[in-house]
Motif scaffolding. Structure first.
Motif, PDB file in Angstrom:
ATOM      1  N   THR A  31      18.436 -43.819   7.468  1.00 18.55           N
ATOM      2  CA  THR A  31      18.359 -42.359   7.400  1.00 18.55           C
ATOM      3  C   THR A  31      19.722 -41.707   7.651  1.00 18.55           C
ATOM      4  N   VAL A  32      20.783 -42.448   7.402  1.00 16.57           N
ATOM      5  CA  VAL A  32      22.135 -41.890   7.525  1.00 16.57           C
ATOM      6  C   VAL A  32      22.762 -41.805   6.135  1.00 16.57           C
ATOM      7  N   ALA A  33      23.188 -40.600   5.751  1.00 14.10           N
ATOM      8  CA  ALA A  33      23.833 -40.378   4.457  1.00 14.10           C
ATOM      9  C   ALA A  33      25.342 -40.336   4.650  1.00 14.10           C
ATOM     10  N   VAL A  34      26.061 -41.117   3.834  1.00 15.78           N
ATOM     11  CA  VAL A  34      27.526 -41.188   3.908  1.00 15.78           C
ATOM     12  C   VAL A  34      28.089 -40.781   2.555  1.00 15.78           C
ATOM     13  N   LEU A  35      28.954 -39.782   2.537  1.00 12.68           N
ATOM     14  CA  LEU A  35      29.475 -39.253   1.278  1.00 12.68           C
ATOM     15  C   LEU A  35      30.412 -40.233   0.586  1.00 12.68           C
ATOM     16  N   LYS A  36      30.300 -40.287  -0.738  1.00 12.69           N
ATOM     17  CA  LYS A  36      31.284 -40.949  -1.583  1.00 12.69           C
ATOM     18  C   LYS A  36      32.239 -39.875  -2.118  1.00 12.69           C
ATOM     19  N   THR A  37      33.235 -40.275  -2.883  1.00 16.58           N
ATOM     20  CA  THR A  37      34.236 -39.309  -3.351  1.00 16.58           C
ATOM     21  C   THR A  37      33.614 -38.114  -4.067  1.00 16.58           C
ATOM     22  N   PRO A  38      32.702 -38.286  -5.026  1.00 20.14           N
ATOM     23  CA  PRO A  38      32.085 -37.103  -5.648  1.00 20.14           C
ATOM     24  C   PRO A  38      31.359 -36.231  -4.628  1.00 20.14           C
ATOM     25  N   GLY A  39      30.719 -36.855  -3.636  1.00 20.67           N
ATOM     26  CA  GLY A  39      30.031 -36.080  -2.602  1.00 20.67           C
ATOM     27  C   GLY A  39      30.991 -35.280  -1.747  1.00 20.67           C
ATOM     28  N   TRP A  40      32.169 -35.840  -1.457  1.00 23.78           N
ATOM     29  CA  TRP A  40      33.195 -35.085  -0.726  1.00 23.78           C
ATOM     30  C   TRP A  40      33.580 -33.840  -1.525  1.00 23.78           C
ATOM     31  N   PHE A  41      33.796 -34.019  -2.830  1.00 22.69           N
ATOM     32  CA  PHE A  41      34.233 -32.884  -3.661  1.00 22.69           C
ATOM     33  C   PHE A  41      33.161 -31.798  -3.734  1.00 22.69           C
ATOM     34  N   TRP A  42      31.884 -32.199  -3.822  1.00 17.50           N
ATOM     35  CA  TRP A  42      30.788 -31.251  -3.988  1.00 17.50           C
ATOM     36  C   TRP A  42      30.038 -30.991  -2.685  1.00 17.50           C
ATOM     37  N   HIS A  43      30.673 -31.281  -1.546  1.00 16.96           N
ATOM     38  CA  HIS A  43      29.914 -31.267  -0.296  1.00 16.96           C
ATOM     39  C   HIS A  43      29.322 -29.901   0.023  1.00 16.96           C
ATOM     40  N   CYS A  44      29.986 -28.804  -0.369  1.00 16.91           N
ATOM     41  CA  CYS A  44      29.428 -27.476  -0.091  1.00 16.91           C
ATOM     42  C   CYS A  44      28.171 -27.210  -0.911  1.00 16.91           C
ATOM     43  N   ASN A  45      28.054 -27.816  -2.085  1.00 18.44           N
ATOM     44  CA  ASN A  45      26.803 -27.703  -2.837  1.00 18.44           C
ATOM     45  C   ASN A  45      25.670 -28.407  -2.109  1.00 18.44           C
ATOM     46  N   LEU A  46      25.962 -29.574  -1.556  1.00 15.39           N
ATOM     47  CA  LEU A  46      24.948 -30.298  -0.795  1.00 15.39           C
ATOM     48  C   LEU A  46      24.537 -29.498   0.429  1.00 15.39           C
ATOM     49  N   VAL A  47      25.521 -28.919   1.103  1.00 17.46           N
ATOM     50  CA  VAL A  47      25.258 -28.088   2.277  1.00 17.46           C
ATOM     51  C   VAL A  47      24.366 -26.903   1.904  1.00 17.46           C
ATOM     52  N   GLY A  48      24.728 -26.199   0.834  1.00 18.66           N
ATOM     53  CA  GLY A  48      23.958 -25.029   0.411  1.00 18.66           C
ATOM     54  C   GLY A  48      22.520 -25.384   0.067  1.00 18.66           C
ATOM     55  N   SER A  49      22.333 -26.520  -0.602  1.00 20.63           N
ATOM     56  CA  SER A  49      20.978 -26.955  -0.934  1.00 20.63           C
ATOM     57  C   SER A  49      20.165 -27.219   0.322  1.00 20.63           C
ATOM     58  N   LEU A  50      20.768 -27.898   1.288  1.00 20.77           N
ATOM     59  CA  LEU A  50      20.044 -28.217   2.519  1.00 20.77           C
ATOM     60  C   LEU A  50      19.742 -26.964   3.332  1.00 20.77           C
ATOM     61  N   PHE A  51      20.655 -26.021   3.354  1.00 23.50           N
ATOM     62  CA  PHE A  51      20.380 -24.750   4.037  1.00 23.50           C
ATOM     63  C   PHE A  51      19.120 -24.101   3.461  1.00 23.50           C
ATOM     64  N   GLU A  52      19.057 -24.044   2.140  1.00 24.14           N
ATOM     65  CA  GLU A  52      17.917 -23.394   1.493  1.00 24.14           C
ATOM     66  C   GLU A  52      16.627 -24.162   1.746  1.00 24.14           C
ATOM     67  N   LEU A  53      16.686 -25.468   1.618  1.00 27.79           N
ATOM     68  CA  LEU A  53      15.471 -26.271   1.744  1.00 27.79           C
ATOM     69  C   LEU A  53      14.933 -26.289   3.169  1.00 27.79           C
ATOM     70  N   ILE A  54      15.802 -26.262   4.147  1.00 32.09           N
ATOM     71  CA  ILE A  54      15.340 -26.212   5.535  1.00 32.09           C
ATOM     72  C   ILE A  54      14.612 -24.898   5.799  1.00 32.09           C
ATOM     73  N   GLY A  55      15.155 -23.804   5.258  1.00 31.41           N
ATOM     74  CA  GLY A  55      14.472 -22.522   5.403  1.00 31.41           C
ATOM     75  C   GLY A  55      13.085 -22.557   4.801  1.00 31.41           C
ATOM     76  N   VAL A  56      12.948 -23.158   3.618  1.00 29.70           N
ATOM     77  CA  VAL A  56      11.640 -23.262   2.968  1.00 29.70           C
ATOM     78  C   VAL A  56      10.700 -24.148   3.789  1.00 29.70           C
ATOM     79  N   PHE A  57      11.210 -25.265   4.264  1.00 25.52           N
ATOM     80  CA  PHE A  57      10.374 -26.228   4.995  1.00 25.52           C
ATOM     81  C   PHE A  57       9.832 -25.640   6.288  1.00 25.52           C
ATOM     82  N   ILE A  58      10.678 -24.923   7.013  1.00 28.01           N
ATOM     83  CA  ILE A  58      10.256 -24.395   8.313  1.00 28.01           C
ATOM     84  C   ILE A  58       9.484 -23.086   8.176  1.00 28.01           C
ATOM     85  N   ASP A  59       9.967 -22.198   7.322  1.00 20.56           N
ATOM     86  CA  ASP A  59       9.407 -20.847   7.266  1.00 20.56           C
ATOM     87  C   ASP A  59       8.335 -20.673   6.199  1.00 20.56           C
ATOM     88  N   GLY A  60       8.315 -21.572   5.216  1.00 22.07           N
ATOM     89  CA  GLY A  60       7.354 -21.397   4.141  1.00 22.07           C
ATOM     90  C   GLY A  60       7.749 -20.319   3.168  1.00 22.07           C
TER      91      GLY A  60
END
Length: 458
Positions: free
Chosen positions: A411-440
């Motif tokens: 359950t540990v995610a480690v970024l590869k080079t493309p993930g480093w470059f796009w890391h803010c997209n991954l962050v933004g997606s997780l921000f949104e999904l956590i809000g949906v998961f907790i708040d509905g």
């Protein structure tokens, strides 16, 4: 939890994970929330600073002066003028001395003088600011104290004055070594002058010396970029930042491109390739990848301020236009220098606004800080959110793994080079999904993103 996660909206393009993992690059996920400022920011600030607080804390000091406005810069405010800078320093020191936030702080772990160009101040004024911080705040014995500067106007008298009051990190905005490219964007020193200055700093051996480079500049070639990174790795520096160019809407660079005075910026696919090329060169030289844009050549370079800020540490802000963070609540100091100084003279903390903390800001801080460092522990994320989150999100992480953005070890995610470059997209997606998961509820959509052409999307 009642939220239904539509993960497919956040899947990456696995055929071209580096160049085109997503349609556009998300730049500032931590700012993408519509919040109404508090009606009386001074009252909220007074309440926040009234009680002692333990935990990580940093300080940001803003110096809004520059000798000239470089085309790529979105932070320019005031042209350097000796009398104005001395007067500003008087008020800045007064703000540090009277700000009640010092009663809240247990320990300050990092101080960053940014701008603008802090090195535009005189040697005496730089010392006055650092001494005021030392006398009024509980700096840790190993507190990282950074002064940001540029080669032009940063003479060795100022450098030594900084060292004399305990500055232990200097960040130099080089951006590019090539003289022609530097001249095109408003940099005054030529390549020879830059190399001479960096050599003089390094041979003093009194502080961590770091430089910034930018890739994607109009007219910059891949070969020129690679030469810059190689040169940087050979200079005896302690750290380097490799930043992707951001074209600020209606800024001088955008206007020059629009008028045809400069070629267009490199397309996003080329900038992704430049990032990968820079990463490969600097890591082959034996440097450690500390976070998304930063590498260290040795243990002296910690890049502590940036790492703590991204992880949501309290940030005390001083100076006109400075931004701070207390208990997840963001605030901004009055950005009008004249208004700022008048309010300081009246004994007021000159706040422009303060925003409430984002919902689930502790989880957001964990995501941002962890992915900025290239590693996210989903178990830790679930512990600070809600049971079942790993199960709900795991298919997305598996898709990101298949697309080449990261690798999964349990359950540990480690970024590869493309993930480093796009890391803010991954962050933004997780921000949104956590809000949906907790708040509905559907989380807020991004407000700031850029396509390859630099156009904003609302």
């Amino acid at each position: 939890m009642s939220g239904h996660l539509v993960l497919e909206d956040h899947f990456a393009n696995g055929k071209h994970p580096l160049e085109r993992a997503f349609d556009r690059r998300n730049l500032f996920p931590w700012l993408q929330r519509s919040m109404r400022p508090f009606p009386d920011p001074r009252a909220n600030y007074k309440e926040l600073v009234s009680e002692k607080k333990s935990g990580k804390c940093v300080v940001y000091v803003h110096v809004p002066f520059c000798a000239n406005h470089c085309l790529f810069c979105g932070f320019y405010r005031d042209r350097s003028a000796e009398e104005a800078m001395r007067d500003y320093t008087d008020h800045l020191v007064q703000e540090i001395e009277m700000d009640p936030v010092k009663n809240r702080v247990d320990t300050v772990h990092a101080v960053y003088l940014g701008g603008g160009t802090p090195s535009a101040l005189s040697a005496q004024d730089l010392q006055r600011v650092i001494r005021a911080l030392r006398q009024n705040l509980p700096l840790a014995p190993d507190c990282e104290i950074t002064v940001e500067g540029r080669v032009a106007g940063f003479d060795l008298e100022k450098v030594d004055a900084c060292f004399d009051v305990g500055v232990n990190r200097i960040s130099v905005g080089v951006q590019a070594f090539d003289t022609q490219l530097r001249r095109r964007f408003g940099r005054k020193a030529d390549q020879e002058g830059v190399l001479e200055f960096l050599s003089a700093l390094s041979t003093r051996n009194k502080a961590a010396i770091v430089c910034d480079l930018i890739f994607g500049l109009p007219g910059q070639t891949m070969q020129g970029w690679q030469d810059d990174v190689r040169l940087c790795s050979q200079l005896g520096l302690d750290g380097v930042d490799l930043y992707c160019l951001t074209v600020h809407d209606k800024g001088p660079l955008a206007m020059s491109i629009e008028k045809g005075a400069l070629p267009t910026q490199a397309p996003l696919s080329e900038m992704a390739q430049m990032y990968q090329a820079g990463l490969e060169i600097i890591e082959q030289a034996g440097w450690r990848h500390l976070n998304q844009a930063h590498w260290a050549a040795n243990t002296r370079e910690r890049n502590l301020y940036n790492q703590l800020v991204k992880a949501g540490a309290d940030c005390i802000a001083y100076g006109s236009g400075a931004g701070g963070l207390l208990d997840g609540q963001r605030y901004v100091v009055d950005g009008d220098r004249i208004s700022y100084q008048k309010r300081i003279a009246n004994g007021e903390k000159p706040l422009a606004m303060m925003l409430p903390a984002a919902r689930h800001h502790h989880a957001r801080d964990l995501i941002m800080g962890s992915l900025e460092g290239g590693r996210l522990d989903l178990n830790e994320l679930e512990r600070c959110t809600a049971p079942g989150l790993i199960e709900a999100l795991y298919p997305l992480f598996e898709q990101w793994q298949q697309a080449g953005l990261l690798s999964l070890s349990g359950t540990v995610a480690v970024l590869k080079t493309p993930g480093w470059f796009w890391h803010c997209n991954l962050v933004g997606s997780l921000f949104e999904l956590i809000g949906v998961f907790i708040d509905g509820n559907k989380a807020e959509k991004p407000r700031f993103a850029f396509t390859e052409k630099g156009k904003k999307y609302a």
